[in-house]
Structure formats: structure tokens, C-alpha cells
Design a protein around this motif. Structure first.
Motif, PDB file in Angstrom:
ATOM      1  N   ASN A   1      17.627   1.142 -14.372  1.00  0.00           N
ATOM      2  CA  ASN A   1      16.532   0.587 -13.577  1.00  0.00           C
ATOM      3  C   ASN A   1      15.935   1.717 -12.749  1.00  0.00           C
ATOM      4  O   ASN A   1      16.474   2.089 -11.721  1.00  0.00           O
ATOM      5  CB  ASN A   1      17.044  -0.527 -12.664  1.00  0.00           C
ATOM      6  CG  ASN A   1      15.889  -1.215 -11.949  1.00  0.00           C
ATOM      7  OD1 ASN A   1      14.731  -0.806 -12.079  1.00  0.00           O
ATOM      8  ND2 ASN A   1      16.194  -2.253 -11.205  1.00  0.00           N
ATOM      9  N   PRO A   2      14.846   2.287 -13.240  1.00  0.00           N
ATOM     10  CA  PRO A   2      14.329   3.489 -12.567  1.00  0.00           C
ATOM     11  C   PRO A   2      13.853   3.226 -11.146  1.00  0.00           C
ATOM     12  O   PRO A   2      13.811   4.120 -10.343  1.00  0.00           O
ATOM     13  CB  PRO A   2      13.164   3.925 -13.457  1.00  0.00           C
ATOM     14  CG  PRO A   2      12.904   2.824 -14.388  1.00  0.00           C
ATOM     15  CD  PRO A   2      14.056   1.904 -14.407  1.00  0.00           C
ATOM     16  N   ARG A   3      13.484   1.997 -10.852  1.00  0.00           N
ATOM     17  CA  ARG A   3      13.034   1.763  -9.490  1.00  0.00           C
ATOM     18  C   ARG A   3      13.737   0.520  -8.970  1.00  0.00           C
ATOM     19  O   ARG A   3      13.395  -0.593  -9.293  1.00  0.00           O
ATOM     20  CB  ARG A   3      11.503   1.565  -9.487  1.00  0.00           C
ATOM     21  CG  ARG A   3      10.920   1.429  -8.102  1.00  0.00           C
ATOM     22  CD  ARG A   3       9.586   2.171  -7.987  1.00  0.00           C
ATOM     23  NE  ARG A   3       9.777   3.586  -8.053  1.00  0.00           N
ATOM     24  CZ  ARG A   3       9.987   4.369  -7.005  1.00  0.00           C
ATOM     25  NH1 ARG A   3      10.029   3.850  -5.806  1.00  0.00           N
ATOM     26  NH2 ARG A   3      10.157   5.662  -7.140  1.00  0.00           N
ATOM     27  N   ALA A   4      14.744   0.752  -8.147  1.00  0.00           N
ATOM     28  CA  ALA A   4      15.548  -0.373  -7.665  1.00  0.00           C
ATOM     29  C   ALA A   4      14.729  -1.272  -6.749  1.00  0.00           C
ATOM     30  O   ALA A   4      13.755  -0.856  -6.156  1.00  0.00           O
ATOM     31  CB  ALA A   4      16.766   0.154  -6.923  1.00  0.00           C
ATOM     32  N   LYS A   5      15.214  -2.491  -6.632  1.00  0.00           N
ATOM     33  CA  LYS A   5      14.474  -3.499  -5.856  1.00  0.00           C
ATOM     34  C   LYS A   5      14.234  -3.082  -4.416  1.00  0.00           C
ATOM     35  O   LYS A   5      13.251  -3.475  -3.809  1.00  0.00           O
ATOM     36  CB  LYS A   5      15.262  -4.821  -5.864  1.00  0.00           C
ATOM     37  CG  LYS A   5      14.960  -5.685  -7.068  1.00  0.00           C
ATOM     38  CD  LYS A   5      15.531  -7.077  -6.888  1.00  0.00           C
ATOM     39  CE  LYS A   5      17.027  -7.047  -7.105  1.00  0.00           C
ATOM     40  NZ  LYS A   5      17.584  -8.372  -7.402  1.00  0.00           N
ATOM     41  N   ILE A   6      15.146  -2.287  -3.849  1.00  0.00           N
ATOM     42  CA  ILE A   6      15.018  -1.975  -2.433  1.00  0.00           C
ATOM     43  C   ILE A   6      13.773  -1.155  -2.138  1.00  0.00           C
ATOM     44  O   ILE A   6      13.330  -1.068  -1.001  1.00  0.00           O
ATOM     45  CB  ILE A   6      16.246  -1.198  -1.891  1.00  0.00           C
ATOM     46  CG1 ILE A   6      16.456   0.101  -2.693  1.00  0.00           C
ATOM     47  CG2 ILE A   6      17.478  -2.070  -1.937  1.00  0.00           C
ATOM     48  CD1 ILE A   6      17.495   1.003  -2.086  1.00  0.00           C
ATOM     49  N   TYR A   7      13.193  -0.547  -3.173  1.00  0.00           N
ATOM     50  CA  TYR A   7      12.013   0.284  -2.923  1.00  0.00           C
ATOM     51  C   TYR A   7      10.717  -0.502  -2.990  1.00  0.00           C
ATOM     52  O   TYR A   7       9.650   0.021  -2.735  1.00  0.00           O
ATOM     53  CB  TYR A   7      11.945   1.430  -3.941  1.00  0.00           C
ATOM     54  CG  TYR A   7      13.146   2.332  -3.846  1.00  0.00           C
ATOM     55  CD1 TYR A   7      14.170   2.237  -4.767  1.00  0.00           C
ATOM     56  CD2 TYR A   7      13.264   3.255  -2.816  1.00  0.00           C
ATOM     57  CE1 TYR A   7      15.290   3.038  -4.667  1.00  0.00           C
ATOM     58  CE2 TYR A   7      14.373   4.054  -2.718  1.00  0.00           C
ATOM     59  CZ  TYR A   7      15.387   3.942  -3.636  1.00  0.00           C
ATOM     60  OH  TYR A   7      16.491   4.721  -3.526  1.00  0.00           O
TER      61      TYR A   7
ATOM     62  N   MET B   1       8.910  -0.574   0.281  1.00  0.00           N
ATOM     63  CA  MET B   1       8.924   0.663   1.070  1.00  0.00           C
ATOM     64  C   MET B   1       7.667   1.456   0.826  1.00  0.00           C
ATOM     65  O   MET B   1       7.263   1.616  -0.316  1.00  0.00           O
ATOM     66  CB  MET B   1      10.117   1.507   0.675  1.00  0.00           C
ATOM     67  CG  MET B   1      11.256   1.381   1.639  1.00  0.00           C
ATOM     68  SD  MET B   1      12.414   2.692   1.348  1.00  0.00           S
ATOM     69  CE  MET B   1      13.634   1.833   0.434  1.00  0.00           C
ATOM     70  N   PRO B   2       7.051   1.979   1.915  1.00  0.00           N
ATOM     71  CA  PRO B   2       5.924   2.895   1.693  1.00  0.00           C
ATOM     72  C   PRO B   2       6.473   4.179   1.102  1.00  0.00           C
ATOM     73  O   PRO B   2       7.416   4.760   1.625  1.00  0.00           O
ATOM     74  CB  PRO B   2       5.387   3.138   3.111  1.00  0.00           C
ATOM     75  CG  PRO B   2       6.536   2.878   4.010  1.00  0.00           C
ATOM     76  CD  PRO B   2       7.419   1.874   3.331  1.00  0.00           C
ATOM     77  N   MET B   3       5.921   4.579  -0.017  1.00  0.00           N
ATOM     78  CA  MET B   3       6.473   5.746  -0.691  1.00  0.00           C
ATOM     79  C   MET B   3       5.633   6.968  -0.436  1.00  0.00           C
ATOM     80  O   MET B   3       4.421   6.922  -0.363  1.00  0.00           O
ATOM     81  CB  MET B   3       6.540   5.483  -2.197  1.00  0.00           C
ATOM     82  CG  MET B   3       7.790   4.740  -2.589  1.00  0.00           C
ATOM     83  SD  MET B   3       9.231   5.686  -2.049  1.00  0.00           S
ATOM     84  CE  MET B   3      10.522   4.610  -2.480  1.00  0.00           C
ATOM     85  N   ASP B   4       6.303   8.107  -0.366  1.00  0.00           N
ATOM     86  CA  ASP B   4       5.603   9.397  -0.316  1.00  0.00           C
ATOM     87  C   ASP B   4       4.721   9.547  -1.530  1.00  0.00           C
ATOM     88  O   ASP B   4       5.074   9.100  -2.606  1.00  0.00           O
ATOM     89  CB  ASP B   4       6.623  10.543  -0.407  1.00  0.00           C
ATOM     90  CG  ASP B   4       7.052  10.972   0.982  1.00  0.00           C
ATOM     91  OD1 ASP B   4       7.909  11.837   1.069  1.00  0.00           O
ATOM     92  OD2 ASP B   4       6.510  10.418   1.950  1.00  0.00           O
TER      93      ASP B   4
ATOM     94  N   ALA C   1       4.500  12.228  -2.951  1.00  0.00           N
ATOM     95  CA  ALA C   1       5.347  13.060  -3.811  1.00  0.00           C
ATOM     96  C   ALA C   1       6.241  12.204  -4.693  1.00  0.00           C
ATOM     97  O   ALA C   1       6.580  12.562  -5.795  1.00  0.00           O
ATOM     98  CB  ALA C   1       6.194  13.991  -2.961  1.00  0.00           C
ATOM     99  N   ALA C   2       6.649  11.041  -4.173  1.00  0.00           N
ATOM    100  CA  ALA C   2       7.550  10.201  -4.943  1.00  0.00           C
ATOM    101  C   ALA C   2       6.824   9.478  -6.049  1.00  0.00           C
ATOM    102  O   ALA C   2       7.380   9.190  -7.089  1.00  0.00           O
ATOM    103  CB  ALA C   2       8.225   9.200  -4.027  1.00  0.00           C
TER     104      ALA C   2
ATOM    105  N   ASP D   1       7.407  11.149 -12.909  1.00  0.00           N
ATOM    106  CA  ASP D   1       8.804  10.911 -13.283  1.00  0.00           C
ATOM    107  C   ASP D   1       9.364   9.612 -12.727  1.00  0.00           C
ATOM    108  O   ASP D   1      10.536   9.353 -12.804  1.00  0.00           O
ATOM    109  CB  ASP D   1       9.713  12.109 -12.934  1.00  0.00           C
ATOM    110  CG  ASP D   1       9.856  12.346 -11.440  1.00  0.00           C
ATOM    111  OD1 ASP D   1       9.502  11.447 -10.660  1.00  0.00           O
ATOM    112  OD2 ASP D   1      10.299  13.424 -11.073  1.00  0.00           O
ATOM    113  N   THR D   2       8.519   8.749 -12.142  1.00  0.00           N
ATOM    114  CA  THR D   2       9.013   7.419 -11.795  1.00  0.00           C
ATOM    115  C   THR D   2       8.814   6.458 -12.936  1.00  0.00           C
ATOM    116  O   THR D   2       9.340   5.367 -12.953  1.00  0.00           O
ATOM    117  CB  THR D   2       8.312   6.848 -10.550  1.00  0.00           C
ATOM    118  OG1 THR D   2       6.929   6.685 -10.867  1.00  0.00           O
ATOM    119  CG2 THR D   2       8.497   7.759  -9.370  1.00  0.00           C
TER     120      THR D   2
END
Lengths: 218, 137, 545
Positions: free
Chosen positions: B109-115, B118-121, B123-124, B128-129
């Protein structure tokens, strides 16, 4: 048969089922090494988790590890290595019958262990402050890559388990200081000191691997 | 009974302890310094090699294995061997899942539920996401 | 033959409940473990009976589906962690090992007592979790269900975690005892094979159990803190849990069987009155089984999305792992050939072992073939396989050991007549229960299922009836064993005419084990050199051998 005779020359520390001090000391040491083997396998599970997740996410691991403070980690490494030296020296002192030196060196070892934990406290509280927490509590947004919480989960699991062992070691050292003060040991008998030393060196050994894997390589 | 070559009360000379301690500190400095140089894949090799040398010094001198019954060394090595088996065989699985069905090699799971909230950078939020066809080795 | 000294034994000396609470006597600790094993087996057996009762018909018989999940999970967890893993080492090994070495005790008697108390603590935790909404994940605690489940996973896994330390300390104690407390001049290749079995077992205990410990810790913090190592929703890998779990749990089955094989070596040699065939091969095969056993854990994971590379390697090594077991079976049979066989109860259990364990072992190979396993995985075939090796193997060996060493431990003989009846009933009941399950499995009946298609019902019913026969056998055993303690005939010092050191001590032994310093005059199986009388032949028991 010669039970009554052998009791006459029976050192206080010799247990009843052993035939002589050498057998008892060797048995104790053998037992301790087997216990260290179990500790290696215990930590080994976490090293395996590290290896697996690092292989799956090595870019993220690299980015995340930069948030670990190499200076503090290096200080801790120096502290632990020095504490291993003082531990070895304390046993050396007892081999020469120098009780006071033994106590002082044990005390320094204990102090260094405490310093290690204090540094770790600062590291942990900094991470808590930033939200770099394990698992579902993770809220830090500065790490690029997927699922950065995994790195911190692994970090906390490994250093946490290690920290618990440092704490346990401190307890053992205090106990050894008490026994030394009570004149339990001599150049003829200092096996518990040796065993505590072995345990302490293992704690140092594990950190010798934890430090580069978490702090330097990521 | 044991026919061991160890001396039950062998005393290691003081200067050996101090020399080993100094060597450990120097090696620590070396490994930290090298980590700032980019050697690519070699970084981990060098770091583990230095760690192995440091570990050997601790084991042989502080833990007395150079002077002790060989049985203790065997016990230590057995632990290392079995740990290596555990990690190696597990990675036979984890590194090789995509051989027949490439989609089995994807991130679980490349992007877990907790994110999700969340406001992401910026850069994030990079390429590669997205789940790559081959995982980010 | 008996003077007043023999009235003083480990049971009555020293006196008082405090002397038991703080005992350092390995025989007393072994006895306490033995009683605990009986209790655990009873609990596990009741749970098994409940499972089989529910499976009499496809519909609801005595419980709902959720309860059923809990009952079979508990049956597995109790039988494995509270009974079979500690059974032979902690109960029989503790009692007999030091005596076989001519020693006064194990290397670390206080650690031994600690092992016992840790076992008690862990068991209480595990049993407590049964009262508070019991686990329903299967004894294997697979993620993600175990992390999601609302049942008391944490208290059960904590209980198992604690029990793990008991196992580790026992193993550590035995390794040091065997290395250091042998008689001067007692070489490794002069040790009884039971000792070799315990040694190999102890090595596995210290190497594998720590990995279980860390696995359970990770599971607990995953459940409590959502760490995300095994949880796919968090980017973790549930198959990784299986790797961690089975790295311990596969070697664990060798912890279960190796001491049993050691007992079989003793019993077959003594009751054939013949030197064991291929001593070194049997000794080395124990070590080989222990070592290779660490390399095969992935054969539990063929359908788990494990990589084909790993699957092939694990399958090949699984085949290799059978070879040393085969060596033992052939050597035991060669030992019996042209021997002077005595068909007393311990030997009857050894025969049962040979037959049942061979079936169990061979069916393990069927499961080790990846293509076959795809069809048989998670069916009753697997259930039948592991019951054949664990019950048909370990429990039969445990019973052989109990009956063999019973006179040594208690100074009394049980009723040979009722013992043979019980053995027969157990053998018949076991096969009725579990051979049927091989057939059920190949016909496609999945395991851990509460309900099933009507076509499976006759076989399920047959199996359940078998379980009642099996239970009856054990009830009879409990009765005659307890009766022997109260009213049994007094035993001679060496009823079976065995040559190992434990039989040179008084019956039951005094606290310090021996009344005269033990001397090694011959090897443990030197029936070709030594004539040793069987005390049982001197006592007319009213039954024919």
C-alpha cells in the motif's frame, strides 16, 4: 562417601551440585553465552524487519534517516564504547583484588549508561515534538517518499528495545556494585561481574550495528 | 569434564583494553566520516564492514573470546549463522515476488490511510508516490 | 532388599509446603510440571471434544460459529504452548536427565524453579484470556485478522510470550547440564540417546523461541499502537508476519518430536534387550533434524503469495528434512530385529509410535510437494497430518516414557492389564478420529470451518465417535495411574533391566539422587556385554508378557 571431608574445604560460593569452582564458573559462563545467543536472535528479528522494509523502500529510508541527528548518535556511540572499556576495566580491577577501583569503574559505567539514556530522551522528545512517531501516530510531513512512518516505526522498535536492555543492564550494574561493596567478590571468585560484563558488551555490540544502519545509511 | 585451553583467571593486560578502546573510537570516527562521502551502493558495505571490525574487537578482547574456550565462540557464531539464515531466506521471498506475476511485486500500500488528511510537502507529491510497475528497489 | 534409608525419598524429604514452593530439586520441579501437563492435556482435550461435538452435523450442534472459532483456537494454543512443547523436556527431562548423567541436579537449579514459575504465570495469562473474550484467530495469530480482531489477542499472546521464556531457560539449563555435569569419563558417545534428543531440542529452544518473542511483541505493539509492520493498510506486509511466526513454529515441531524420539530409542533398546542399532547415526540424526528444521519454515506458506524462488527452496529442504527421521525409523527396526522383545506397555506405545509417526511423517512429505499442497493446504489433510505426528508421535512417546519411568518416579507399578487395554483403545480411537480426516481432506473439506457440505457428514460423524473412544482410553489411563499411586505394587529398583544410570538409584530417588556414587561400568545399551535382571520378572503381576 567423602561428603563430610569435602565440606571442610568448601568455598562459600560453591553450589552443592558442582564438584569444584572451576566447573561452576565454566557452567555459568556457558549459560551466559547461550543467553547472549538468545538476545542476538531476539534483536535479529528487528534487523530482519529493517532489512526487508529497507529493500522495499530504500529511497524513503534514505530520506527519512537524514532526520536522525548524527551528532547525538555519534555521542551515544562514544559513550557506550567508553562504558564498555570501563566495564572491562572494573573486572580487571577485581581480578587484581582492587575492590575500590572496581566500584569506581562500575559507577562510571553506570553513569555513562545514564548519559546514553538521557541523550536518547532528547532524541525521542525531539521526534515526538515534530510528529515523527511510529505507526498511526505519525504526523510529520517533511519526508519525501511513500509511507515514511515505516522508517520511524523500525527506528523506535530497534532503539526502544535496545534502550530497555540498557536500563536492565543498569539494574544489573547496581546489583554488582552492592555485591562488590559487601565483599562478595575476590580474585578467586568474580563470576557474576564477568557475566554482567558480557551482557553489557552485548548491549554495546548491538548499538555498534544499530548506529550505522539507522543513522549513517538509512 | 571440560578439557579446555582457557585459563580460568586469565588477566588481560591493561594496555590491551585501552588500545582496543582507542581503536573503537577511531573506527567510529572513520565510519561517521565515510558516511558523508557518497559511494553509492558501497556506503552500506563500508559501514557494515567497519561495524564488523568493531564488533570483532569487542568480542575478542572485551568479551574475552580470544582467550576462552572455543565453545563460546561457536555459540556466538551459531547465533550469527542462524540470524543470517532467517534474514536471507525471508528475503528470498520478499525480493522475488514479482518473478511470475509482476503485479505481486507492487508496494502493498504505497500510501497508507494515515496520510489521507495530511497536508503533504510538494516534495512528497512526486512521481514515486504512484505505484511503479517494479517497486522502488 | 529395602532398608529404612529407602523410605527417605524426594517426595517426603524435605517436608512442608514451603519446601515445595521453594524447591530446587529437579525431581520435584519435574513432578510439578507433570501435574501441570496433565491439567493442560485435560483442558485441551475437553476443548477438542467440544470441537468434534460441534462437527457432528453441518448445522449448529452446541455452539455458534464465533464460539467455534474461539474453541478451536484455544484447543490449539493450549495443546501446543501449555502441553506439548513443555511436556517431555520439562516433565520427564527435568526428572531423568540429571540422573542419566550421574549428576545431583541440573546446572542451574534456581533457574529451573524460575522456569516453572514463569510457566505458571504464562499459563495463567493464557487461561485468563479464555475467560475474557477468547481469541478466535487460530493458534497461528495470522495478521491482519489478529490485529483487527476485537477478541483478547493481546492477553493470549502475552501469555505465550511469557511461556517462551520458560522454554528458553529450560533449554539453556539442559545444554549447560549436558556439557558440564556429566560424570568424569562419560563421553558424548556414551550418553543415552534420550540425552541427545534433549540436547538437540534445547538447541532449538534457545535459537528459535527468541524470534517468537519478538514476533509476539511486534504483534502486540501493532495491535496497541498501530505500528504498521504487518498491516497492509499501513504499508506493512502480512506475509512478513508469517515468516516471523513460522521461523519459530516450524522448529517448534522438532522441539515436540525430538525428545519423544529420544524416549523411543530408550524403550526399544530396553524392551528388545538389544544394543541400539546405529547409535551414532541416531545421535547425529537428532542434530541434523534440528538444523535442517530451521530451513524449511516456508512450507507453511506455499499459498501465501510467497515468491516461487522461496517456495522451491523450502520444498526441496523439506524433503531433506525427512531423511534423518527415516534413518531413525530404520535403526529402531533394526534394533528390534532378532531382539528379545517384551510386549509391556512402554513397548506397545513405542510400536504405536513407529506406525503412527511414519504415517504422519510421510503425509508431511505429500504436503511438502508444492503442487499437491495447493490442493491440500488448509484442508483436513493437514489437520490429520499434524495430529499423526504430534499425537501419534509425541504423545505416544510421552506415554511410553511415563509408563517406562513411572516406577522410578513413584516406586509403584501400575496395572499392566489396564495399561494395555488403554493403549489399545487409544490406538483404535486415534485412528478412527484422524485417519478419517485424511480422507476428508483429500475430498476437499477445509479446516477451521464451522459448517460444511452434507456430503462430508458421515466422515465427520465417524471422526467424532473416534474422539470419544480416544477420550475413553485416556480416562482409563488416568484411573489406573492414580490408582497405582495409592494402591499400586511396590516396584523393584530396575523393573525393566535397563542399563542407563538413572536405574541405579533407589526407587523413588532420594533428594540427592544416588545412595552410592554412580559409576560407569558399561555403555547405556550394552546388552551384549552385561546381563541385567528385570525386577518385574521377579514379581508376579498376573499378566503374561
Amino acid at each position: 562417601m567423602s561428603h563430610a571431608d569435602s565440606h571442610a574445604a568448601h568455598p562459600k560460593h560453591l553450589a552443592h551440585h558442582f564438584s569444584d569452582s572451576v566447573q561452576q564458573a565454566e557452567s555459568a559462563k556457558l549459560g551466559m553465552w547461550i543467553f547472549l545467543l538468545t538476545e542476538i536472535l531476539l534483536f535479529g528479528g528487528l534487523f530482519c524487519a529493517y532489512a526487508v522494509f529497507r529493500a522495499w523502500n530504500h529511497e524513503m529510508f534514505y530520506s527519512a534517516h537524514k532526520f536522525l541527528d548524527v551528532t547525538l548518535g555519534s555521542i551515544n556511540t562514544v559513550v557506550l564504547i567508553t562504558s564498555s572499556v570501563t566495564m572491562a576495566l572494573s573486572i580487571h580491577a577485581m581480578q587484581l583484588g582492587k575492590k575500590k577501583q572496581t566500584l569506581i569503574l562500575l559507577a562510571i559505567t553506570l553513569l555513562l549508561a545514564a548519559v546514553f539514556l538521557v541523550v536518547k530522551y532528547f532524541e525521542y522528545s525531539h521526534k515526538f515534538h515534530l510528529g515523527q512517531l511510529p505507526g498511526k501516530y505519525y504526523t510529520f510531513t517533511g519526508v519525501p517518499g511513500d509511507n515514511p512512518h515505516i522508517f520511524f516505526s523500525v527506528y523506535f522498535a530497534m532503539t526502544g528495545l535496545h534502550g530497555i536492555h540498557v536500563l536492565g543492564g543498569m539494574g544489573a550494574i547496581i546489583w554488582m556494585m552492592l555485591r562488590t561493596a559487601k565483599n562478595n567478590f575476590s580474585p578467586e571468585y568474580y563470576t557474576p561481574l564477568e557475566l554482567t560484563g558480557l551482557y553489557w558488551h552485548l548491549v554495546d555490540l548491538i548499538w555498534i550495528f544499530l548506529f550505522p544502519l539507522l543513522y549513517l545509511i538509512g | 569434564m571440560s578439557h579446555e585451553q582457557s585459563h580460568p583467571h586469565h588477566i588481560v593486560p591493561l594496555k590491551i583494553y585501552l588500545a582496543v578502546g582507542a581503536a573503537l573510537l577511531i573506527l567510529t570516527a572513520v565510519t561517521v566520516a565515510v558516511s558523508f562521502i557518497d559511494l553509492g551502493g558501497l556506503n552500506i558495505v563500508v559501514a557494515l564492514a567497519v561495524a564488523a571490525v568493531k564488533a570483532s574487537l569487542v568480542i575478542l578482547f572485551f568479551m574475552h573470546l580470544k582467550y576462552d574456550n572455543k565453545l563460546y565462540m561457536i555459540i556466538f557464531l551459531v547465533a550469527i549463522v542462524f540470524l543470517a539464515i532467517f534474514i536471507t531466506f525471508t528475503m528470498f521471498d520478499t525480493l522475488d515476488r514479482g518473478v511470475i506475476n509482476p503485479e505481486m511485486d507492487l508496494h502493498i500500500n504505497p500510501r497508507a490511510k494515515i496520510y489521507q488528511n495530511m497536508p503533504m510537502d510538494t516534495a512528497a507529491v512526486s512521481s514515486d508516490t504512484l505505484p511503479p510497475p517494479a517497486s522502488g528497489h | 532388599m529395602y532398608d529404612n534409608e529407602s523410605e527417605r525419598n524426594y517426595l517426603n524429604t524435605p517436608r512442608g509446603w514451603k519446601s515445595w514452593l521453594f524447591t530446587l530439586d529437579h525431581k520435584r520441579i519435574g513432578l510439578m510440571y507433570l501435574i501441570a501437563m496433565g491439567a493442560a492435556f485435560l483442558l485441551g482435550g475437553i476443548l477438542a471434544t467440544l470441537v468434534r461435538l460441534e462437527l457432528l452435523t453441518p448445522g449448529r450442534d452446541i455452539m455458534g460459529a464465533e464460539t467455534y472459532n474461539q474453541i478451536f483456537t484455544l484447543h490449539g494454543a493450549v495443546m501446543i504452548f501449555l502441553f506439548i512443547i513443555p511436556s517431555i523436556p520439562a516433565a520427564l527431562g527435568n526428572f531423568i536427565l540429571p540422573q542419566m548423567l550421574g549428576a545431583k541436579d541440573v546446572a542451574f537449579p534456581r533457574l529451573n524453579l524460575a522456569s516453572w514459575y514463569i510457566f505458571v504465570a504464562g499459563s495463567l495469562f493464557a487461561v485468563y484470556s479464555i475467560w475474557t473474550s477468547a481469541v478466535d484467530t487460530g493458534w497461528t495469530f495470522y495478521t491482519p485478522y489478529s490485529t483487527d480482531s476485537t477478541k483478547s489477542v493481546i492477553s493470549m499472546t502475552l501469555g505465550v510470550f511469557i511461556l517462551g521464556f520458560s522454554s528458553i531457560f529450560t533449554g539453556l539449563n539442559f545444554i549447560v547440564t549436558i556439557h558440564k555435569l556429566r560424570l568424569p569419563g562419560q563421553k558424548w558417545f556414551e550418553l543415552p540417546l534420550f540425552v541427545w534428543g534433549l540436547y538437540a531440542t534445547a538447541i532449538i529452544q534457545v535459537l528459535a523461541t527468541p524470534v517468537l518473542s519478538i514476533t509476539l511483541v511486534l504483534l502486540i505493539i501493532e495491535k496497541a499502537g498501530g505500528v504498521g509492520i504487518f498491516d497492509p493498510a499501513m504499508g506493512g506486509d502480512p506475509v512478513l508476519f508469517q515468516h516471523f511466526f513460522w521461523f519459530y513454529s516450524h522448529p517448534a515441531v522438532y522441539i515436540m518430536i525430538l525428545p519423544g524420539m529420544g524416549i523411543i530409542s530408550e524403550v526399544i533398546s530396553v524392551f528388545s534387550r538389544k544394543k541400539i542399532f546405529g547409535y551414532k547415526a541416531i545421535a547425529f540424526s537428532s542434530i541434523a533434524i534440528a538444523f535442517i528444521g530451521f530451513l524449511v519454515w516456508g512450507h507453511h506458506m506455499f499459498v501465501s503469495t510467497q515468491s516461487p524462488l522461496a517456495a522451491v527452496i523450502f520444498s526441496f529442504l523439506t524433503f531433506m528434512n525427512a531423511i534423518p527421521s527415516g534413518v531413525k525409523i530404520f535403526n529402531w527396526m533394526a534394533t528390534m530385529y532378532k531382539g528379545h522383545i517384551k510386549l509391556e506397555t512402554p513397548m506397545l506405545y513405542a510400536f504405536s509410535f513407529l506406525f503412527l509417526f511414519t504415517i504422519g511423517g510421510l503425509t508431511g512429505i505429500f504436503l511438502g510437494v508444492i503442487a499437491t499442497d495447493i490442493h491440500l493446504h488448509n484442508t483436513y489433510f493437514v489437520v490429520a497430518h499434524f495430529h499423526y505426528v504430534m499425537v501419534g508421535g509425541t504423545v505416544m512417546a510421552f506415554l511410553a516414557g511415563i509408563h517406562y519411568w513411572w516406577p522410578k518416579m513413584f516406586g509403584k507399578m501400575y496395572s499392566e492389564f489396564w495399561a494395555r487395554i488403554a493403549c489399545l483403545i487409544i490406538f483404535i480411537g486415534f485412528n478412527f478420529t484422524f485417519f478419517t480426516q485424511f480422507i476428508l481432506g483429500t475430498k476437499g473439506m477445509p479446516r477451521r470451518y464451522y459448517t460444511y457440505l452434507d456430503q462430508y457428514q458421515p466422515l465427520h460423524a465417524f471422526s467424532s465417535v473416534g474422539s470419544w473412544i480416544l477420550g475413553l482410553g485416556f480416562i482409563i489411563m488416568a484411573i489406573y495411574l492414580i490408582h497405582s499411586l495409592v494402591k499400586g505394587e511396590k516396584a523393584g529398583r530396575n523393573p525393566w533391566g535397563a542399563l542407563t544410570l538413572e536405574w541405579t538409584s533407589p526407587i523413588p530417588p532420594p533428594p540427592e539422587n544416588f545412595d552410592k556414587d554412580p559409576v560407569l561400568n558399561h555403555g547405556p545399551y550394552d546388552y551384549d556385554k552385561v546381563v541385567m535382571e528385570r525386577d518385574i520378572d521377579k514379581v508376579k503381576m498376573g499378566s503374561v508378557s
